[in-house]
Design a protein around this motif. Sequence first.
Motif, short mmCIF file in Angstrom:
data_model
loop_
_atom_site.label_atom_id
_atom_site.label_comp_id
_atom_site.label_asym_id
_atom_site.label_seq_id
_atom_site.Cartn_x
_atom_site.Cartn_y
_atom_site.Cartn_z
N THR A 159 -11.72 0.58 -1.58
CA THR A 159 -12.89 0.04 -0.91
C THR A 159 -12.52 -1.32 -0.35
OG1 THR A 159 -13.75 -1.02 -2.91
CG2 THR A 159 -14.53 1.22 -2.44
N SER A 160 -13.25 -1.72 0.67
CA SER A 160 -13.07 -3.04 1.24
C SER A 160 -14.44 -3.55 1.66
CB SER A 160 -12.13 -2.98 2.44
OG SER A 160 -11.86 -4.28 2.91
N ASP A 161 -14.70 -4.80 1.39
CA ASP A 161 -15.96 -5.41 1.80
C ASP A 161 -16.15 -5.21 3.30
OD1 ASP A 161 -17.78 -7.65 2.70
OD2 ASP A 161 -17.80 -8.02 0.54
N LYS A 162 -17.34 -4.85 3.73
CA LYS A 162 -17.60 -4.60 5.15
C LYS A 162 -17.32 -5.83 6.00
CE LYS A 162 -20.92 -0.88 4.72
NZ LYS A 162 -22.24 -0.38 5.12
N LEU A 221 -3.03 2.80 8.20
CA LEU A 221 -2.18 3.45 7.20
C LEU A 221 -2.63 4.87 6.88
CD1 LEU A 221 -1.75 0.40 4.81
CD2 LEU A 221 -0.01 1.41 6.27
N GLY A 222 -3.65 5.35 7.59
CA GLY A 222 -4.11 6.72 7.40
C GLY A 222 -5.37 6.87 6.57
N PHE A 223 -5.91 5.79 6.03
CA PHE A 223 -7.15 5.88 5.28
C PHE A 223 -8.30 6.12 6.26
CE2 PHE A 223 -4.40 3.80 2.32
CZ PHE A 223 -4.82 4.21 1.07
N ILE A 254 0.83 -1.20 0.00
CA ILE A 254 0.00 0.00 0.00
C ILE A 254 0.87 1.25 0.00
CG2 ILE A 254 -1.74 1.32 1.28
CD1 ILE A 254 -2.82 -1.21 -0.14
N THR A 255 1.95 1.24 0.75
CA THR A 255 2.88 2.38 0.76
C THR A 255 3.42 2.61 -0.65
OG1 THR A 255 3.45 2.00 3.07
CG2 THR A 255 5.02 3.28 1.75
N ARG A 260 -9.43 -2.20 9.43
CA ARG A 260 -8.53 -1.71 10.49
C ARG A 260 -7.11 -1.50 9.95
NH1 ARG A 260 -11.58 -5.10 13.55
NH2 ARG A 260 -10.15 -6.85 13.38
N PHE A 261 -6.67 -2.42 9.10
CA PHE A 261 -5.34 -2.29 8.49
C PHE A 261 -5.24 -1.00 7.69
CE2 PHE A 261 -3.00 -3.12 4.47
CZ PHE A 261 -1.71 -3.10 4.99
N TYR A 262 -6.23 -0.73 6.82
CA TYR A 262 -6.19 0.48 6.00
C TYR A 262 -6.26 1.74 6.87
CZ TYR A 262 -6.86 -2.67 2.07
OH TYR A 262 -6.71 -3.67 1.14
#
Length: 149
Positions: free
Chosen positions: A121-124, A136-138, A103-104, A131-133
Amino acid sequence: MPTDVIFRSATEKDVPAIVALLADDVIGAGREGESDRYLAAFRDIDADPRNHLVVADLAGEVAGTLQLTYIPGLSRMGAERAQIEAVRVASAHRSRGLGREMITWAVDQAKQRGCGLVQLTSDKRRSDAIRFYESLGFELTHEGLKLQL
């Protein structure tokens, strides 16, 4: 964190490994399968200069993948945005920092291109991924809607 990872454009030879990554969880297993459409889709992505299908190569093994798409728009004073999709890390390489490095790398690519925004986007149902995203600041700023066709 992996130090010997190489981010490179996916090739047609990588398609089976990428599909295996996409299918390597409960959600993906319900969507992916055997199909000739993967090669046609790969060729379309590969031919489009606004799309970049990437693999994280560790010692010749496809350890991860993501697709980075650049989207032009009029909003935000005509800023181009980068969309990160289909992020997957092989199960043998999870929880070792590879996803963070991927991602970085993608965000750095968007910055170098001059994008005004990076979105994903990530599936709910993928609460760990969300949590991971966020780590990273998202930020969770929008509700997304889909219509299956």
